[in-house]
Design a protein around this motif. Sequence first.
Motif, PDB file in Angstrom:
ATOM      1  N   MET A  49       0.831  -1.208   0.000  1.00  0.00           N
ATOM      2  CA  MET A  49       0.000   0.000   0.000  1.00  0.00           C
ATOM      3  C   MET A  49       0.868   1.261   0.000  1.00  0.00           C
ATOM      4  N   LEU A  50       1.936   1.253   0.791  1.00  0.00           N
ATOM      5  CA  LEU A  50       2.842   2.409   0.828  1.00  0.00           C
ATOM      6  C   LEU A  50       3.482   2.647  -0.533  1.00  0.00           C
ATOM      7  N   CYS A  51       3.919   1.571  -1.165  1.00  0.00           N
ATOM      8  CA  CYS A  51       4.557   1.705  -2.482  1.00  0.00           C
ATOM      9  C   CYS A  51       3.582   2.273  -3.503  1.00  0.00           C
ATOM     10  N   GLU A  52       2.325   1.834  -3.463  1.00  0.00           N
ATOM     11  CA  GLU A  52       1.312   2.373  -4.371  1.00  0.00           C
ATOM     12  C   GLU A  52       1.072   3.853  -4.087  1.00  0.00           C
ATOM     13  N   LEU A  53       0.918   4.202  -2.816  1.00  0.00           N
ATOM     14  CA  LEU A  53       0.648   5.591  -2.434  1.00  0.00           C
ATOM     15  C   LEU A  53       1.798   6.515  -2.819  1.00  0.00           C
ATOM     16  N   LEU A  54       3.022   6.027  -2.633  1.00  0.00           N
ATOM     17  CA  LEU A  54       4.196   6.864  -2.844  1.00  0.00           C
ATOM     18  C   LEU A  54       4.795   6.736  -4.243  1.00  0.00           C
ATOM     19  N   GLY A  55       4.236   5.859  -5.063  1.00  0.00           N
ATOM     20  CA  GLY A  55       4.724   5.705  -6.432  1.00  0.00           C
ATOM     21  C   GLY A  55       6.069   5.003  -6.517  1.00  0.00           C
ATOM     22  N   ILE A  56       6.338   4.118  -5.584  1.00  0.00           N
ATOM     23  CA  ILE A  56       7.593   3.356  -5.594  1.00  0.00           C
ATOM     24  C   ILE A  56       7.342   2.087  -6.390  1.00  0.00           C
ATOM     25  N   THR A  57       7.960   1.985  -7.566  1.00  0.00           N
ATOM     26  CA  THR A  57       7.691   0.855  -8.440  1.00  0.00           C
ATOM     27  C   THR A  57       8.879  -0.080  -8.644  1.00  0.00           C
ATOM     28  N   LYS A  58      10.085   0.467  -8.517  1.00  0.00           N
ATOM     29  CA  LYS A  58      11.268  -0.352  -8.764  1.00  0.00           C
ATOM     30  C   LYS A  58      11.567  -1.243  -7.559  1.00  0.00           C
ATOM     31  N   LEU A  59      11.811  -2.526  -7.841  1.00  0.00           N
ATOM     32  CA  LEU A  59      12.110  -3.479  -6.782  1.00  0.00           C
ATOM     33  C   LEU A  59      13.335  -3.051  -5.979  1.00  0.00           C
ATOM     34  N   SER A  60      14.329  -2.517  -6.653  1.00  0.00           N
ATOM     35  CA  SER A  60      15.551  -2.088  -5.956  1.00  0.00           C
ATOM     36  C   SER A  60      15.254  -0.959  -4.974  1.00  0.00           C
ATOM     37  N   ASP A  61      14.331  -0.075  -5.320  1.00  0.00           N
ATOM     38  CA  ASP A  61      13.940   1.010  -4.412  1.00  0.00           C
ATOM     39  C   ASP A  61      13.189   0.459  -3.201  1.00  0.00           C
ATOM     40  N   LYS A  62      12.285  -0.491  -3.448  1.00  0.00           N
ATOM     41  CA  LYS A  62      11.539  -1.117  -2.359  1.00  0.00           C
ATOM     42  C   LYS A  62      12.487  -1.802  -1.388  1.00  0.00           C
ATOM     43  N   GLU A  63      13.430  -2.537  -1.947  1.00  0.00           N
ATOM     44  CA  GLU A  63      14.384  -3.257  -1.091  1.00  0.00           C
ATOM     45  C   GLU A  63      15.247  -2.280  -0.294  1.00  0.00           C
ATOM     46  N   ALA A  64      15.671  -1.197  -0.924  1.00  0.00           N
ATOM     47  CA  ALA A  64      16.519  -0.218  -0.243  1.00  0.00           C
ATOM     48  C   ALA A  64      15.796   0.457   0.906  1.00  0.00           C
ATOM     49  N   ILE A  65      14.498   0.657   0.773  1.00  0.00           N
ATOM     50  CA  ILE A  65      13.717   1.335   1.825  1.00  0.00           C
ATOM     51  C   ILE A  65      13.254   0.377   2.904  1.00  0.00           C
ATOM     52  N   PHE A  66      12.668  -0.740   2.507  1.00  0.00           N
ATOM     53  CA  PHE A  66      11.999  -1.609   3.474  1.00  0.00           C
ATOM     54  C   PHE A  66      12.824  -2.793   3.960  1.00  0.00           C
ATOM     55  N   PHE A  67      13.920  -3.076   3.301  1.00  0.00           N
ATOM     56  CA  PHE A  67      14.727  -4.237   3.691  1.00  0.00           C
ATOM     57  C   PHE A  67      16.194  -3.856   3.826  1.00  0.00           C
ATOM     58  N   LYS A  68      16.428  -2.689   4.418  1.00  0.00           N
ATOM     59  CA  LYS A  68      17.783  -2.187   4.628  1.00  0.00           C
ATOM     60  C   LYS A  68      18.523  -3.108   5.590  1.00  0.00           C
ATOM     61  N   LYS A  69      19.767  -3.369   5.275  1.00  0.00           N
ATOM     62  CA  LYS A  69      20.557  -4.253   6.141  1.00  0.00           C
ATOM     63  C   LYS A  69      21.291  -3.464   7.193  1.00  0.00           C
TER      64      LYS A  69
END
Length: 69
Positions: A49-69
Amino acid sequence: MTDTEKLRNIIKEKGLKLKYVANYLGLSEYGFALKIGNKKEFKAGEITMLCELLGITKLSDKEAIFFKK
């Protein structure tokens, strides 16, 4: 772990308030604050839902934001 700084910056760039985003996700402001502050994890549906709301479409961007190591 969520990259809080990146997520907050994207929300700000979109001109949204944290309260609005929390309500959009069906969370209280406090509940959203816990998740954005890495005290609790976002659920998969909330990330979608956050990705849809914020227009985050690239998998690499999603991983960088939500799965930071």
